[in-house]
Design an enzyme around this catalytic site. Structure first.
Site, PDB file in Angstrom:
ATOM      1  N   HIS A   1      -3.510  -1.354  -2.234  1.00  0.00           N
ATOM      2  CA  HIS A   1      -4.603  -2.321  -2.162  1.00  0.00           C
ATOM      3  C   HIS A   1      -4.755  -2.790  -0.718  1.00  0.00           C
ATOM      4  CE1 HIS A   1      -7.366  -5.451  -3.342  1.00  0.00           C
ATOM      5  NE2 HIS A   1      -6.563  -6.396  -2.852  1.00  0.00           N
TER       6      HIS A   1
ATOM      7  N   CYS B   1     -11.843  -1.993  -2.273  1.00  0.00           N
ATOM      8  CA  CYS B   1     -11.188  -2.919  -1.344  1.00  0.00           C
ATOM      9  C   CYS B   1     -11.143  -2.342   0.066  1.00  0.00           C
ATOM     10  CB  CYS B   1      -9.783  -3.269  -1.828  1.00  0.00           C
ATOM     11  SG  CYS B   1      -8.702  -1.839  -2.096  1.00  0.00           S
TER      12      CYS B   1
END
EC number: 3.4.19.12
Length: 526
Positions: free
Chosen positions: A480, A179
């Site tokens: 994240h 990510c």
């Protein structure tokens, strides 16, 4: 006026008409030199603008009322009161130029006219004036060449871009803790000038096949703007990043900021061939890296460091290139407040033992702290060239040259011998940012007592608009990355790996913010 243009222009085009027209534009319209500007406009003490004696209506003495200059003789007349009309009728001088905007008016056609040769002269003199004033040539609209017009005629099918168009929006598959890469790719693919470079196929590879990151980025842009909606699998990009930036290899979670710098570095190195071709006229590149590659043209700025001796007050100045600015945050182990000795004032609060003004911390606060003078102390004495001995000094950072894209890194991850943690302090950031107060030129003007905060119409080069935000959710050990990108004006989307969703401006501005990408509002040719 006939479709072919104004026929009365031909009567003016005799002898040295081009040189005469250039003189009028140089002296009275664009005022290219300081002397001609002084002749045209005199600035009053209270900010009031007065027209010089040499540039007034020869009939009523006014300097307003849309002043025009006759193209046949030395005569200024105001348009609003029709004094220039009277002169044209009496002398049969049918053409005049607007001294504010440079348009040519024909009194027979009773309209402003277009003539290709005159327009070319006006544009050339305007560019010269901008360059002499340090503004540079403003970004102009694209005009197709004959070859491009021919291609357009033979390829009539068009892909229409509307305000609701989603071309350029495409998700990216997470290949295992990637990510951090996906959010940076989203920001880069929505950088306007980078997009224009890659979609115009300007990269000519000189490397071995399948090893050039620029070639892969070019292919990535083609994938993003192909109109396909299914998520893209960036496995080749990941492989090339592992190959050329080995410290990022592996499936562990990496820092998005570290990936950005590594990607720009590899792209810069792989763009060298393009830089040589674009700079083969011998002109030195106008950025601190002295490189004309597309990466340095867009992302490289110049950071000025002034070290001042506390004894003789001598100043040592160095200028270093940068791709991003890393900013300390309140709550870190680095003291943040007050911004100046004795500052903090009343009505503030205390955060982590530091004085903090009421209200949230802003990006401007962080930039103000970044550019404040810092006392280096007795433990970091520097040898002064004036004193010829080691002395205490102060250091101050300012922006010598701003990049087209300014990336601000909010230092949310703190690594030290004692602790490793994430700083979650909320920092508000604006949609539009003016960097003028943080420029080296503003510092010099303040020292000379000349700096004014009032906006200058010629000083829009320092104004930026937000177009991408990278965020980090979670902790230092488990987190994240997502990003917000601007697709059209005031249209934002959230990119969460393969999922793209529409976002509001409030969603963007309320986000925590880790990397902030700003684009210059006004561009200029070198």
């Amino acid at each position: 006026m006939s479709p072919t243009g104004c026929s009365h222009v031909n009567g003016y085009k005799v002898d040295n008409w081009k040189q005469n027209l250039r003189v009028i534009y140089q002296c009275f319209v664009w005022s290219s030199t300081a002397e001609t500007r002084r002749r045209k406009v005199l600035q009053g003490d209270a900010g009031r603008t007065e027209m010089a004696k040499s540039c007034i209506c020869h009939m009523c003495g006014a300097h307003l009322n849309r002043l025009h200059s006759c193209l046949y003789c030395v005569f200024f007349g105001c348009f609003a009161k029709k004094h220039i009309h009277e002169h044209a009728k009496n002398k049969r001088h049918n053409l005049a130029v607007d001294l504010l905007y440079g348009g040519i008016y024909c009194f027979v056609c009773q309209d402003y006219i277009y003539d290709k040769e005159m327009e070319q002269i006006a544009k050339e003199e305007q560019r010269k004036a901008w360059k002499l004033q340090g503004v540079g040539e403003k970004y102009t609209t694209w005009e197709p060449s004959k070859r491009e017009l021919e291609l357009l005629r033979h390829n009539p099918k068009r892909r229409r871009i509307t305000t609701n168009c989603t071309i350029g929006l495409r998700g990216l598959i997470n290949l295992g803790n990637t990510c951090f890469m996906n959010c940076i790719v989203q920001a880069l693919t929505h950088t306007p000038l980078l997009r224009d470079f890659f979609l115009s196929d300007r990269h000519k590879c000189e490397m071995q096949s399948n090893s050039c990151l620029v070639c892969e980025m070019s292919q990535l842009f083609q994938e993003f703007y192909s109109g396909h909606r299914s998520p893209h699998v960036p496995f080749r990009l990941l492989h090339l990043v592992w190959t050329h930036a080995r410290h990022l290899a592996g499936y562990e979670q990496q820092d998005a900021h570290e990936f950005l710098i590594a990607a720009l570095d590899v792209l810069h190195r792989h763009c060298k061939g393009d830089a040589i071709r674009e700079n083969d006229n011998g002109k030195k590149a106008n950025n601190p890296n002295h490189c004309n590659c597309i990466i340095d043209q867009i992302f490289t700025g110049g950071l000025q460091s002034d070290v001042t001796c506390q004894v003789c007050h001598g100043v040592s100045t160095t200028i270093d290139p940068f791709w991003d600015i890393s900013l300390d945050l309140p709550g870190s182990s680095t003291p943040f407040w007050p911004l100046s000795p004795g500052g903090g004032g009343g009505g503030g609060t205390t955060v982590n033992g530091e004085c903090h003004p009421s209200g949230s911390t802003t990006l401007t606060d962080c930039l103000r702290r970044f550019t404040r003078p810092e006392h280096l102390g007795s433990g970091a004495k520097i040898k002064c060239g004036g004193c010829h001995s080691y002395q205490e000094s102060t250091k101050q950072l300012t922006m010598k040259r701003l990049p087209i894209v300014a990336c601000f890194h909010l230092k949310r991850f703190e690594h030290s011998a004692k602790l490793r943690r994430k700083i979650t302090t909320y920092v508000s950031f604006p949609l539009e940012l003016d960097m003028t107060p943080f420029m080296a030129s503003s510092k010099e003007s303040r020292m000379n007592g000349q700096y004014q905060q009032a906006a200058d119409v010629l000083n829009n080069d320092n104004k930026y608009s937000l177009f991408a935000v990278v965020n980090h959710q979670g902790t230092l050990e488990s987190g994240h990355y997502t990003s917000f990108i601007r697709q059209h004006k005031d249209q934002w989307f959230k990119c969460d790996d393969a999922v793209i969703t529409k976002a509001s401006m409030k969603d963007v501005l309320d986000s925590e913010g880790y990397l902030l990408f700003y684009h210059k509002q006004f561009l200029e040719y070198e």
